[in-house]
Design an enzyme around this catalytic site. Sequence first.
Site, mmCIF file in Angstrom:
data_model
loop_
_atom_site.group_PDB
_atom_site.id
_atom_site.type_symbol
_atom_site.label_atom_id
_atom_site.label_comp_id
_atom_site.label_asym_id
_atom_site.label_seq_id
_atom_site.Cartn_x
_atom_site.Cartn_y
_atom_site.Cartn_z
ATOM 1 N N ASN A 9 2.324 0.921 8.132
ATOM 2 C CA ASN A 9 3.478 0.551 8.949
ATOM 3 C C ASN A 9 3.048 0.687 10.406
ATOM 4 O O ASN A 9 2.979 1.793 10.929
ATOM 5 C CB ASN A 9 4.650 1.490 8.627
ATOM 6 C CG ASN A 9 5.852 1.229 9.507
ATOM 7 O OD1 ASN A 9 5.901 0.224 10.229
ATOM 8 N ND2 ASN A 9 6.821 2.126 9.456
ATOM 9 N N TRP A 10 2.748 -0.450 11.018
ATOM 10 C CA TRP A 10 2.250 -0.408 12.409
ATOM 11 C C TRP A 10 3.364 -0.066 13.405
ATOM 12 O O TRP A 10 3.091 0.236 14.553
ATOM 13 C CB TRP A 10 1.642 -1.756 12.803
ATOM 14 C CG TRP A 10 0.356 -2.094 12.098
ATOM 15 C CD1 TRP A 10 -0.318 -1.350 11.161
ATOM 16 C CD2 TRP A 10 -0.416 -3.285 12.279
ATOM 17 N NE1 TRP A 10 -1.457 -2.008 10.761
ATOM 18 C CE2 TRP A 10 -1.539 -3.201 11.431
ATOM 19 C CE3 TRP A 10 -0.274 -4.430 13.082
ATOM 20 C CZ2 TRP A 10 -2.506 -4.215 11.369
ATOM 21 C CZ3 TRP A 10 -1.224 -5.431 13.018
ATOM 22 C CH2 TRP A 10 -2.340 -5.317 12.169
ATOM 23 N N LYS A 11 4.612 -0.186 12.979
ATOM 24 C CA LYS A 11 5.752 0.018 13.884
ATOM 25 C C LYS A 11 5.600 -0.916 15.096
ATOM 26 O O LYS A 11 5.123 -2.040 14.917
ATOM 27 C CB LYS A 11 5.870 1.494 14.274
ATOM 28 C CG LYS A 11 5.892 2.393 13.021
ATOM 29 C CD LYS A 11 6.234 3.820 13.307
ATOM 30 C CE LYS A 11 6.212 4.615 11.998
ATOM 31 N NZ LYS A 11 6.622 6.003 12.162
ATOM 32 N N HIS A 97 13.828 2.149 6.883
ATOM 33 C CA HIS A 97 12.999 3.171 7.536
ATOM 34 C C HIS A 97 13.899 4.057 8.404
ATOM 35 O O HIS A 97 14.854 3.569 9.014
ATOM 36 C CB HIS A 97 11.910 2.506 8.395
ATOM 37 C CG HIS A 97 10.898 3.494 8.872
ATOM 38 N ND1 HIS A 97 11.131 4.322 9.940
ATOM 39 C CD2 HIS A 97 9.676 3.824 8.387
ATOM 40 C CE1 HIS A 97 10.079 5.120 10.097
ATOM 41 N NE2 HIS A 97 9.181 4.837 9.180
ATOM 42 N N GLU A 99 13.593 5.208 11.264
ATOM 43 C CA GLU A 99 13.740 4.781 12.668
ATOM 44 C C GLU A 99 14.769 3.649 12.780
ATOM 45 O O GLU A 99 15.489 3.556 13.779
ATOM 46 C CB GLU A 99 12.367 4.362 13.225
ATOM 47 C CG GLU A 99 11.479 5.588 13.430
ATOM 48 C CD GLU A 99 9.988 5.333 13.267
ATOM 49 O OE1 GLU A 99 9.551 4.175 13.296
ATOM 50 O OE2 GLU A 99 9.259 6.341 13.081
ATOM 51 N N GLU A 169 10.285 9.546 2.728
ATOM 52 C CA GLU A 169 9.739 9.950 4.018
ATOM 53 C C GLU A 169 10.655 11.003 4.645
ATOM 54 O O GLU A 169 11.652 10.654 5.286
ATOM 55 C CB GLU A 169 9.646 8.748 4.961
ATOM 56 C CG GLU A 169 8.767 7.637 4.445
ATOM 57 C CD GLU A 169 8.231 6.786 5.582
ATOM 58 O OE1 GLU A 169 7.013 6.734 5.750
ATOM 59 O OE2 GLU A 169 9.035 6.203 6.322
ATOM 60 N N GLY A 175 5.473 11.377 12.052
ATOM 61 C CA GLY A 175 4.880 11.410 13.381
ATOM 62 C C GLY A 175 4.827 12.800 13.989
ATOM 63 O O GLY A 175 4.576 12.955 15.187
ATOM 64 N N SER A 215 3.174 11.801 8.238
ATOM 65 C CA SER A 215 1.935 12.474 8.645
ATOM 66 C C SER A 215 0.881 12.490 7.530
ATOM 67 O O SER A 215 0.114 13.454 7.406
ATOM 68 C CB SER A 215 2.223 13.884 9.158
ATOM 69 O OG SER A 215 3.065 13.824 10.298
ATOM 70 N N GLY A 236 2.052 5.629 8.925
ATOM 71 C CA GLY A 236 2.333 5.181 10.281
ATOM 72 C C GLY A 236 1.113 5.360 11.167
ATOM 73 O O GLY A 236 0.189 4.542 11.186
ATOM 74 N N GLY A 237 1.075 6.459 11.901
ATOM 75 C CA GLY A 237 0.014 6.701 12.892
ATOM 76 C C GLY A 237 -1.398 6.467 12.372
ATOM 77 O O GLY A 237 -2.218 5.810 13.038
#
Length: 254
Positions: A9-11, A97, A99, A169, A175, A215, A236-237
């Site tokens: 997930n590049w966001k 998600h 966010e 999640e 993150g 994470s 993600g990251g």
Amino acid sequence: MRKKIVAANWKMNLNLTEGGNLVSDICKSLPILAENMQVLIAPPYINITSVVSQLSGVSNVFVAAQNCHQEASGAYTGEVAASMLSAAGVTYVIIGHSERRQYFAESNAMLAQKTDQALSNNLKVVFCCGEPLEVRDANNQNAYVAQQIEESIFHLTAEQMNSVVVAYEPIWAIGTGRTANTAQAQDMHSHIRAVLSAKFGAEVADSTSILYGGSCKPSNAAELFACQDVDGGLIGGASLKAEEFLGIIYAMTK
Ligand code: PGA
């Protein structure tokens, strides 16, 4: 046999060039993926068509969108419909998600509509759920996550559930560098499977992939993926660097 899936997930990260370079670096060192293994890449909308063409002919790697609108079409400036994603060669869409829930006020009811849009346009769904820290601290996470699932996907048929992947999640792990430990992940994943089983039956629950997100990185992926009910990860990251994302893909293939 249920699928193992590692999803990026590049966001809101990586422009066209950066995203293109990342995908080609990943493809260069991609391990052979067994029939039951998939890699998903969810770039920003604007990168989607170019990532779709980069991945044409690459086995078991699919493009996901990070969101879709809950209506079929119309006067919704700035939005993208599920049918457009489907026509662009997208295979999956991430729905719910945290966010999106937090910053764009997406409710469980709205996510049910988005899920319907996705499925009726032949997209598969990665349905995200997960509790905030205060809910975990009060030990109410099981009821909280069950309610998210009930209100957004319990209206589906057992057959439609074949096209749904669940991603757990915990918000406190996204993150933050703070990962759920393997016991926390396994407990929640087996709870989610029990919730699905009670509604859709054991066969559907056993064949639904449940991914962990929050994470996840090369150093902890193997132990998380070794949990009985953890079928991969939503990353993600660590999905923004080829080496790290590949490390997580390798952890799935072991
Ligand atoms: P993270 O994000 O890996 O950066 O914690 C996971 C996610 O939000 O999907």
